[in-house]
Design an enzyme around this catalytic site. Structure first.
Site, PDB file in Angstrom:
ATOM      1  N   ARG A 171      -1.000   2.485  16.581  1.00 36.20           N
ATOM      2  CA  ARG A 171      -0.675   3.978  15.555  1.00 36.20           C
ATOM      3  C   ARG A 171      -0.899   5.083  16.558  1.00 36.20           C
ATOM      4  NH1 ARG A 171       0.545   0.537  12.095  1.00 36.20           N
ATOM      5  NH2 ARG A 171      -1.365  -0.525  11.207  1.00 36.20           N
ATOM      6  N   ASP A 226      -7.618   1.646  11.350  1.00 36.34           N
ATOM      7  CA  ASP A 226      -6.623   2.747  10.922  1.00 36.34           C
ATOM      8  C   ASP A 226      -6.408   4.027  10.656  1.00 36.34           C
ATOM      9  OD1 ASP A 226      -4.793   0.421  12.194  1.00 36.34           O
ATOM     10  OD2 ASP A 226      -3.795   0.654  10.354  1.00 36.34           O
ATOM     11  N   SER A 275      -2.546  -9.270   3.887  1.00 36.76           N
ATOM     12  CA  SER A 275      -1.837  -7.697   4.870  1.00 36.76           C
ATOM     13  C   SER A 275      -1.122  -8.181   5.798  1.00 36.76           C
ATOM     14  CB  SER A 275      -3.529  -6.623   4.890  1.00 36.76           C
ATOM     15  OG  SER A 275      -3.319  -5.818   5.396  1.00 36.76           O
ATOM     16  N   ASP A 326       0.630  -0.978   0.105  1.00 39.05           N
ATOM     17  CA  ASP A 326       0.530  -0.066   0.241  1.00 39.05           C
ATOM     18  C   ASP A 326       0.685   1.549  -0.244  1.00 39.05           C
ATOM     19  OD1 ASP A 326      -1.119  -1.774   0.769  1.00 39.05           O
ATOM     20  OD2 ASP A 326      -3.424  -0.543   1.540  1.00 39.05           O
TER      21      ASP A 326
END
Length: 398
Positions: free
Chosen positions: A92, A121, A173, A12
């Site tokens: 995060r 996310d 992923s 990505d």
């Protein structure tokens, strides 16, 4: 225009880096937070520059990650939907925090992330940006561009000569840090299908784990694990060591269907060997050292705390409020727990603490030694039963 992109070198963000330079004609600074991705960081700077970044900043955040994010969450006993230990979620806010700092340092106009338009996310990153830098523009390519899925990204990468670690046959992923690895996409999108045998990286198959159990002593001080088998270690070193030990014995594999914050269910497969051991051991010390009402009250807050981390509200007044209560509870969570690891299982062999609230004279089933008078229980039970007797008599009259 100058953009700081949270960059991992995966599919990505590799495509996003190239796409940003073409779409916005901007200078893109690739930023990678080292939170324990290990070999994934190899060659990252060269790859970022080759893909179009003006520079690549790699920040070693491993100690800060465990000390200021993982450990506070462990002290809170947090978990989401009774299974997920929040490994991706907890990283995060720190990644976003450092990204904002770099944006300030280089005078950037915007920050960008690679989170999909269907995932959690995007919320986590952007809530952190809102709390820390409300003036910065946020670019979310997955909500802007023409690509509709990972197959499109793989084709784009091939057309532009961008090397990526996935293929159409294995489009998983993956997110890795010191606390865990998560896997999504591909065959995993069918919740009936088991994870492919070669998927896991941190843990051995429990059936193939050593036939001999391993005994591990964990020392805790004020809710934090500070030593393993008597050896003092830094927070990041504690987690690294427990990952190795737990992985060897197949500890910490989780396969769940969870409720995303954005409203859909998703299937995720996780490996969290060190975190599983850490959380289990911490709980054993708490059973000795926390007052009953404090423990029960704290536990009643766990679902809410877990939701706040999962949803992305780390930098929120309500999470800080709960954290303050957690810290008050952890002052005397000090001691040693002895655990037995065997083929994917954890068993407590013993626990001790200088602040233990467990007293053998009170708990003994042997002859009374004066610490507790059983006759006192008569009045206690009468009072507890008062409302039940009242209700029963009323029902009999009806």
């Amino acid at each position: 225009m100058k953009i700081v992109l949270a960059y991992s070198g995966g599919l990505d963000t590799s495509v996003i880096l190239k796409w940003l330079t073409e779409k916005y004609h901007a200078e893109v600074i690739a930023y990678c937070a080292d939170v324990g991705q290990a070999e994934e960081l190899s060659g990252l700077e060269e790859k970022a520059r080759a893909t179009g970044a003006s520079r690549c900043v790699i920040s070693d955040l491993r100690e800060e990650f465990v000390r200021d994010y993982v450990f506070p969450m462990i002290r809170a006993g947090a978990v989401y939907e009774d299974q997920y230990l929040l490994g991706t979620s907890i990283a995060r806010p720190l990644i976003a925090k450092r990204q904002v700092e770099i944006a300030r340092e280089v005078g950037a106009d915007a920050v960008a992330h690679g989170a999909t338009g269907k995932g959690n996310d995007q919320v986590r990153f952007e809530l952190a940006f809102a709390a820390l830098a409300p003036d910065l523009q946020v670019i979310a390519p997955w909500r802007e561009w023409e690509f509709t899925g990972r197959a499109d990204l793989i084709r784009y990468a091939e057309e532009h000569g961008i090397p990526v670690p996935v293929t159409l046959a294995k489009p998983y992923s993956m997110d890795r840090n010191l606390f865990h690895i998560s896997y999504e996409s591909g065959v995993l999108e069918d919740p009936w299908q088991p994870p492919p045998a070669g998927l896991f990286r941190l843990t051995s198959d429990p059936e193939e784990a050593p036939d001999e159990a391993e005994i591990v002593d964990l020392d805790f001080e004020a809710g934090n694990c500070v030593a393993i088998n008597g050896q003092s270690l830094s927070p990041a070193a504690v987690l690294s060591a427990l990952n190795e030990i737990g992985g060897r014995h197949g500890i910490g594999r989780v396969d769940i269907v969870e409720n995303r914050f954005v409203g859909m269910k998703s299937r995720g497969v996780y490996e969290c060997p060190g975190g599983t051991i850490l959380r289990f051991g911490h709980r054993q010390i708490e059973t000795l050292t926390l007052d009953r009402e404090v423990l029960h009250l704290r536990d009643s807050l766990l679902p809410r705390y877990g939701e706040l981390v999962y949803y992305g509200f780390w930098f929120s007044p309500e999470r800080e409020f709960l954290q303050a209560a957690v810290e008050q509870s952890q002052k005397f969570v000090t001691g040693t727990v002895r655990l037995k690891l065997f083929k994917g299982t954890l068993q407590t062999l013993g626990r001790r603490s200088p602040h233990s609230l467990y007293h053998p004279k009170l708990a003994t089933m042997e002859a009374d030694q004066g610490a507790y008078d059983p006759r006192d229980a008569t009045g206690f039970i009468r009072l507890q039963a008062l409302r039940l007797r009242t209700l029963a008599r009323q029902q009999q009259r009806r």
